[in-house]
Design a protein around this motif. Structure first.
Motif, PDB file in Angstrom:
ATOM      1  N   LEU A 159       1.960   5.279  -5.671  1.00  0.00           N
ATOM      2  CA  LEU A 159       1.601   6.394  -6.547  1.00  0.00           C
ATOM      3  C   LEU A 159       1.143   7.608  -5.751  1.00  0.00           C
ATOM      4  CD1 LEU A 159       1.173   7.380  -9.455  1.00  0.00           C
ATOM      5  CD2 LEU A 159      -1.136   6.424  -9.347  1.00  0.00           C
ATOM      6  N   VAL A 160       0.216   7.393  -4.810  1.00  0.00           N
ATOM      7  CA  VAL A 160      -0.316   8.514  -4.037  1.00  0.00           C
ATOM      8  C   VAL A 160       0.698   9.012  -3.020  1.00  0.00           C
ATOM      9  CG1 VAL A 160      -2.229   9.249  -2.546  1.00  0.00           C
ATOM     10  CG2 VAL A 160      -2.639   7.615  -4.375  1.00  0.00           C
ATOM     11  N   GLY A 161       1.591   8.146  -2.578  1.00  0.00           N
ATOM     12  CA  GLY A 161       2.566   8.553  -1.582  1.00  0.00           C
ATOM     13  C   GLY A 161       3.776   9.276  -2.136  1.00  0.00           C
ATOM     14  N   CYS A 162       3.959   9.284  -3.453  1.00  0.00           N
ATOM     15  CA  CYS A 162       5.136   9.947  -4.015  1.00  0.00           C
ATOM     16  C   CYS A 162       4.990  11.461  -3.895  1.00  0.00           C
ATOM     17  CB  CYS A 162       5.338   9.523  -5.465  1.00  0.00           C
ATOM     18  SG  CYS A 162       4.077  10.110  -6.592  1.00  0.00           S
ATOM     19  N   PRO A 163       6.094  12.200  -3.760  1.00  0.00           N
ATOM     20  CA  PRO A 163       6.028  13.657  -3.552  1.00  0.00           C
ATOM     21  C   PRO A 163       5.394  14.404  -4.722  1.00  0.00           C
ATOM     22  CG  PRO A 163       8.202  12.800  -2.968  1.00  0.00           C
ATOM     23  CD  PRO A 163       7.470  11.693  -3.663  1.00  0.00           C
ATOM     24  N   GLN A 164       5.488  13.885  -5.955  1.00  0.00           N
ATOM     25  CA  GLN A 164       4.956  14.594  -7.101  1.00  0.00           C
ATOM     26  C   GLN A 164       3.429  14.575  -7.173  1.00  0.00           C
ATOM     27  OE1 GLN A 164       7.270  12.256  -7.231  1.00  0.00           O
ATOM     28  NE2 GLN A 164       9.150  13.348  -7.852  1.00  0.00           N
ATOM     29  N   PHE A 165       2.810  13.664  -6.417  1.00  0.00           N
ATOM     30  CA  PHE A 165       1.352  13.543  -6.463  1.00  0.00           C
ATOM     31  C   PHE A 165       0.729  14.567  -5.528  1.00  0.00           C
ATOM     32  CE2 PHE A 165      -2.829  11.797  -5.725  1.00  0.00           C
ATOM     33  CZ  PHE A 165      -3.164  11.249  -6.953  1.00  0.00           C
ATOM     34  N   GLN A 166      -0.165  15.388  -6.063  1.00  0.00           N
ATOM     35  CA  GLN A 166      -0.824  16.420  -5.270  1.00  0.00           C
ATOM     36  C   GLN A 166      -1.997  15.789  -4.509  1.00  0.00           C
ATOM     37  OE1 GLN A 166       0.361  19.511  -4.983  1.00  0.00           O
ATOM     38  NE2 GLN A 166       2.040  18.982  -6.385  1.00  0.00           N
TER      39      GLN A 166
ATOM     40  N   PHE B 239      -0.805  -1.842  -3.419  1.00  0.00           N
ATOM     41  CA  PHE B 239       0.575  -1.389  -3.258  1.00  0.00           C
ATOM     42  C   PHE B 239       0.917  -0.329  -4.304  1.00  0.00           C
ATOM     43  CE2 PHE B 239       5.201  -1.764  -3.882  1.00  0.00           C
ATOM     44  CZ  PHE B 239       5.623  -1.572  -2.568  1.00  0.00           C
ATOM     45  N   SER B 240       0.396  -0.501  -5.513  1.00  0.00           N
ATOM     46  CA  SER B 240       0.624   0.507  -6.556  1.00  0.00           C
ATOM     47  C   SER B 240      -0.027   1.831  -6.179  1.00  0.00           C
ATOM     48  CB  SER B 240       0.069   0.008  -7.894  1.00  0.00           C
ATOM     49  OG  SER B 240       0.702  -1.188  -8.293  1.00  0.00           O
ATOM     50  N   VAL B 241      -1.216   1.774  -5.590  1.00  0.00           N
ATOM     51  CA  VAL B 241      -1.883   3.008  -5.162  1.00  0.00           C
ATOM     52  C   VAL B 241      -1.084   3.687  -4.056  1.00  0.00           C
ATOM     53  CG1 VAL B 241      -3.962   3.928  -4.042  1.00  0.00           C
ATOM     54  CG2 VAL B 241      -4.168   2.226  -5.854  1.00  0.00           C
ATOM     55  N   LEU B 242      -0.568   2.908  -3.101  1.00  0.00           N
ATOM     56  CA  LEU B 242       0.230   3.485  -2.024  1.00  0.00           C
ATOM     57  C   LEU B 242       1.486   4.170  -2.566  1.00  0.00           C
ATOM     58  CD1 LEU B 242       0.039   0.713   0.744  1.00  0.00           C
ATOM     59  CD2 LEU B 242      -1.089   2.932   0.749  1.00  0.00           C
TER      60      LEU B 242
ATOM     61  N   LEU C 117      -4.840  -3.524   1.581  1.00  0.00           N
ATOM     62  CA  LEU C 117      -3.592  -4.285   1.540  1.00  0.00           C
ATOM     63  C   LEU C 117      -3.501  -5.222   2.741  1.00  0.00           C
ATOM     64  CD1 LEU C 117      -0.915  -4.667  -0.002  1.00  0.00           C
ATOM     65  CD2 LEU C 117       0.062  -2.877   1.439  1.00  0.00           C
ATOM     66  N   LEU C 118      -3.976  -4.764   3.902  1.00  0.00           N
ATOM     67  CA  LEU C 118      -4.026  -5.620   5.087  1.00  0.00           C
ATOM     68  C   LEU C 118      -4.957  -6.806   4.855  1.00  0.00           C
ATOM     69  CD1 LEU C 118      -3.342  -6.125   8.092  1.00  0.00           C
ATOM     70  CD2 LEU C 118      -5.255  -4.615   8.677  1.00  0.00           C
ATOM     71  N   SER C 119      -6.104  -6.553   4.227  1.00  0.00           N
ATOM     72  CA  SER C 119      -7.026  -7.649   3.903  1.00  0.00           C
ATOM     73  C   SER C 119      -6.402  -8.635   2.937  1.00  0.00           C
ATOM     74  CB  SER C 119      -8.317  -7.074   3.308  1.00  0.00           C
ATOM     75  OG  SER C 119      -8.980  -6.228   4.212  1.00  0.00           O
ATOM     76  N   ALA C 120      -5.645  -8.125   1.960  1.00  0.00           N
ATOM     77  CA  ALA C 120      -5.000  -9.011   0.988  1.00  0.00           C
ATOM     78  C   ALA C 120      -3.960  -9.897   1.654  1.00  0.00           C
ATOM     79  CB  ALA C 120      -4.364  -8.175  -0.129  1.00  0.00           C
ATOM     80  N   LEU C 121      -3.221  -9.360   2.608  1.00  0.00           N
ATOM     81  CA  LEU C 121      -2.215 -10.173   3.305  1.00  0.00           C
ATOM     82  C   LEU C 121      -2.878 -11.287   4.121  1.00  0.00           C
ATOM     83  CD1 LEU C 121       0.248  -7.364   4.491  1.00  0.00           C
ATOM     84  CD2 LEU C 121       0.548  -8.978   2.600  1.00  0.00           C
TER      85      LEU C 121
END
Length: 301
Positions: free
Chosen positions: A64-71, A59-62, A87-91
Motif C-alpha cells: 500500500l505505502v509502496g504504490c505510486p499513488q500513495f503520497q 506485506f499489505s502495508v508495504l 515482516l523479517l520478524s514474522a519470517l
C-alpha cells in the motif's frame, strides 16, 4: 593378604545402616529440566498465527505505502521500514515453529542465520523507533536515518553468528539457541537484553514529550504524534518483558546472582510466556497503522 580387611559373611548379614542424621542439602543436587511452558503444541500454534497475521499485515502495508499513488512523507518512510522489519520478524516465526515442533533440523548454519536475523530485527526496530522519536522532535533526513538503522542493526547483530549453535535439548532432539558460557558471550547477551528492555521505555518517554507539550489545533500533527507514541508503547509492552526475563537468566548463567531450582524454573517459565508475547508484536503495528494513520484510512476510503 591381610586378614583385617575381611569380614565374615555372618557379620555382613547383620549390618544395618540408619539415615536418621542425614539431611539433604538442596545446593548439592542438580535441577532437573522442567516441562516447556507453554506446551510445544501451543508454541507452534501461536508462532504460526503470529507469522500469518504479521506477514499479511506488514506485506499489505508495504504494498500500500509502496504504490505510486500513495503520497509518502517522512513519516511514511519510517513506517515503511518498520513494516519491512516486522515482516523479517514474522519470517523468523516459521523457523522457530520448526524448532518448537520437532527440534532444529536446519543445521548449525541455519541456526546462526536465524539468531542473527532475530537480533537484527530487535536492534533495527529500536533504531527505527529512535528515528521516529527524532522525527517527532525535529525533522531529519528520513532516508539517511533508516539506512543507518539497517546498517548498524546488521553489524550489532553479527556476534549472534559466533555464539549461536545447535545443542541437545533432550535425547536426540536438537534446539537452536545462543550460549552464554564464554567470556565474551556474557557481556554481549547482557547488552542485547539491556537494549531490549531499557531503551524502549526511554523512547516512549521521549516520544511522549512533544505529545504532552503539543498545544496546537493542527489535528494532522496530533494524529502523527499519537501514532508515534502508540508504536513506542506497543514495542515496550510486547518486547520488554521477555528481555527482562532473559536479562535475569543471563545474570544467573554468569553466577552474578545466587541461583536455586525454584528461581531457575520460574525464570524459564517467564521466558517461555514472555517470548510468546514478544512474537505477537510483529502483527500489532499494522493494526495501529489502520487505526491511527489517517493517510492509510483516507487511501482505503
Amino acid at each position: 593378604m591381610p586378614t583385617g580387611l575381611l569380614l565374615p559373611v555372618a557379620h555382613l548379614q547383620n549390618v544395618t545402616v540408619t539415615y536418621t542424621d542425614f539431611t539433604i542439602n538442596p545446593d548439592t543436587y542438580a535441577c532437573f529440566p522442567s516441562e516447556a511452558v507453554p506446551h510445544p503444541a501451543v508454541q507452534v500454534a501461536l508462532l504460526l498465527l503470529a507469522f500469518t497475521l504479521g506477514f499479511m499485515g506488514n506485506f499489505s502495508v508495504l504494498v500500500l505505502v509502496g504504490c505510486p499513488q500513495f503520497q509518502r512523507a517522512s513519516l511514511g518512510i519510517y513506517l515503511l521500514n518498520l513494516a519491512a522489519n516486522d515482516l523479517l520478524s514474522a519470517l523468523c516465526m516459521v523457523l522457530r515453529a520448526i524448532d518448537a515442533s520437532s527440534g532444529w533440523t536446519l543445521g548449525d548454519v541455519g541456526c546462526r542465520v536465524l539468531s542473527m536475523l532475530s537480533d537484527q530485527a530487535l536492534y533495527t526496530g529500536v533504531l527505527l523507533l529512535g528515528g521516529l522519536c527524532m522525527h517527532s522532535l525535529r525533522r531529519a533526513n528520513s532516508h539517511l536515518l533508516c539506512t543507518l538503522a539497517w546498517v548498524f542493526g546488521f553489524f550489532i547483530a553479527l556476534p549472534a553468528v559466533l555464539f549461536s549453535r545447535v545443542s541437545h535439548l533432550s535425547g536426540h532432539i536438537l534446539t537452536c539457541q545462543q550460549h552464554k558460557g564464554r567470556a565474551l558471550e556474557l557481556p554481549l547477551s547482557l547488552l542485547k537484553n539491556l537494549v531490549g528492555f531499557a531503551i524502549p521505555p526511554l523512547l516512549f518517554i521521549l516520544s511522549s514529550l512533544p505529545y504532552v507539550c503539543f498545544r496546537s489545533n493542527d489535528w494532522k500533527n496530533k494524529w502523527e504524534k499519537s501514532l508515534i507514541l502508540s508504536l513506542t508503547l506497543a514495542f515496550t509492552i510486547f518486547r520488554s518483558p521477555y528481555h527482562i526475563s532473559a536479562f535475569a537468566s543471563t545474570l544467573m548463567s554468569g553466577n552474578i546472582i545466587e541461583v536455586n531450582c525454584h528461581l531457575l524454573f520460574s525464570t524459564e517459565r517467564a521466558i517461555g510466556v514472555t517470548q510468546m508475547l514478544s512474537n505477537c508484536h510483529c502483527f500489532v503495528n499494522p493494526i495501529l497503522y489502520c487505526l491511527l494513520w489517517n493517510k492509510i484510512r483516507e487511501f482505503l476510503c
